[in-house]
Motif scaffolding. Sequence first.
Motif, PDB file in Angstrom:
ATOM      1  N   VAL A 106       0.842  -1.206   0.000  1.00  0.00           N
ATOM      2  CA  VAL A 106       0.000   0.000   0.000  1.00  0.00           C
ATOM      3  C   VAL A 106       0.875   1.254   0.000  1.00  0.00           C
ATOM      4  O   VAL A 106       0.757   2.120  -0.876  1.00  0.00           O
ATOM      5  CB  VAL A 106      -0.955   0.001   1.203  1.00  0.00           C
ATOM      6  N   SER A 107       1.770   1.363   0.985  1.00  0.00           N
ATOM      7  CA  SER A 107       2.640   2.545   1.042  1.00  0.00           C
ATOM      8  C   SER A 107       3.624   2.561  -0.119  1.00  0.00           C
ATOM      9  O   SER A 107       3.953   3.616  -0.675  1.00  0.00           O
ATOM     10  CB  SER A 107       3.393   2.581   2.374  1.00  0.00           C
ATOM     11  N   VAL A 110       1.635   3.724  -3.413  1.00  0.00           N
ATOM     12  CA  VAL A 110       1.116   5.088  -3.382  1.00  0.00           C
ATOM     13  C   VAL A 110       2.220   6.114  -3.602  1.00  0.00           C
ATOM     14  O   VAL A 110       2.035   7.135  -4.275  1.00  0.00           O
ATOM     15  CB  VAL A 110       0.392   5.352  -2.047  1.00  0.00           C
ATOM     16  N   LEU A 458       0.940  -2.289  -6.350  1.00  0.00           N
ATOM     17  CA  LEU A 458      -0.296  -2.309  -5.571  1.00  0.00           C
ATOM     18  C   LEU A 458      -0.958  -3.676  -5.656  1.00  0.00           C
ATOM     19  O   LEU A 458      -1.640  -4.111  -4.721  1.00  0.00           O
ATOM     20  CB  LEU A 458      -1.245  -1.223  -6.075  1.00  0.00           C
TER      21      LEU A 458
END
Length: 537
Positions: A106-107, A110, A458
């Motif tokens: 996720v991090s 992004v 992702l």
Amino acid sequence: MESKTHARVESDRSSDEKNMGEVANAMPVNLPEDPDAHLSDAQRKEIDRKLVRKLDLQLIPWLCLLYLLSFLDRTNIGNAKIAGLQKKLGNMSTGKYNAALSIFFVSYAVFEPLANILLKRLRPSVFIPIIMYASHLTQLLCLTSNRIIWGVCMLSMGFVTSWSGLMVCRFFLGLAEAGLFPGVNYFLSSWYKRNEFGVRAAIFFSAAALSGSFGGLLAAAILNMHNVGGKPGWAWIFILEGLATVLCGFLSFFLVHDFPDTATFLSEQDRARVIRRLKLDQQSSAEHEEFKMSYFWSAVKDWKMYMGMFIYMGADMPLYAFSLFLPSIVAGMGYKGNQAQLMTVPPYACAAVLTVAVGFYADRTRQRGLSNIFVSLIGVVGFAMLIGSHKPHIKYALPQSRPSPSTLIHRPRYAGTFLGALGIYPCIANTISWVSNNTEGVYKRGIVLGFVIGWGNLNGVVSSNIFFKGPQYTVGHATIIGYMVGCLVVGSTVMHFLLGRENAARRAGKRDHWVQGKTEREIEALGDKRPDFLYTT
């Protein structure tokens, strides 16, 4: 205007492009003076060969080491799992373990689209060492059993004592590592010609496969430190590998170079040679360019970016599923402890070799789409073998003269891990090279690569949540096959034919009206929208 443009195109074609049957671009603006204009063709080729060798020695080895460490840091949790991580952290459930894997992506995903812009603005020699330090020195790892004490006070995940602490570590690890892979691919694409970049990207990415081999060997050795300093063996895996990354991060301030227009290891003549050869290769990425929002909009309006995202997810999801769960897959075949760690080594080693071989082939033929299709089908066969074989191995007695009384003769499941690795790893580097080859402009290329790689990563969230009900892992292997067939095979086929059709239209002069009434500088600013820019298929 059109006839003049075509006249310039024909007069400026290089011998290499004639051999490829491609049309070269009109003479670029701001082309540096040729320092070798007085030399013969043979002498110029020799100077160019030595220049490329110099670039290779200065840029590639250290970047490969950094990526090996990066991939080791994000996937060594798989080695720690079979060494007792779940049991020691409060008998962590499979769901919680998969959540710890997922939060990294996720991090990681992004932050990636922004990372390439920061790389350009901060310079590679500053940005890359900073993110390496951040991945280990800012993971906020002072943990108690019930709460997290935020601060820069611990080194790596070897100090976690709870699932919540592991989640925090993985989140910040993803945030810090987000810039390395897209950043380095963008960085290398600003140094090499389009028919040179693929093999360098492949060599760079082969470090990921080597990290799998090295990770298994290293984990097997580190586990012998069990209970040293009162820490379990899996904790020492994180601690020692984290120390290696921090040390290399410090050295990177001195060993990572900047872009061609400012790199200090180049003489003025060599700098002119690098910029000139890139501009003649239809690239403007060698020189400084100020960021404008128009570059962002140019990227997000380009259909090739979305096709690249679709294709890349077909390689990246299987990549992380394979690298994170291979130790568990092998352990499900009956191997235990160090033997399970060591059995993960050979598939990665084979994948590293094929990754480089495909890079060489695709650079020379410029058939990146066909390379993706063929290689991914190998992986599909491998994962089908993992699904179809229900007996992991059988035992045979060996003659008493042999050092071991018995050995494991592996059936299709272990062979399937080899084919699976061979079908995944070459497609990663090849797809990134394909996207980079077909995107022109400093910031546009960086933004496109950031989106493509970010979206692919992702999908690591999917990778983290499809392996359960072992040792067969039918759902996990079937999902990987679906991704590879739907995205890699079908996506690459569609992209290959669409780019080929566009090249045919440009050769036929059907796009020449795009440059009518424009100045030389405005034509160059069109980047890959120039009528004379031919795509790599």
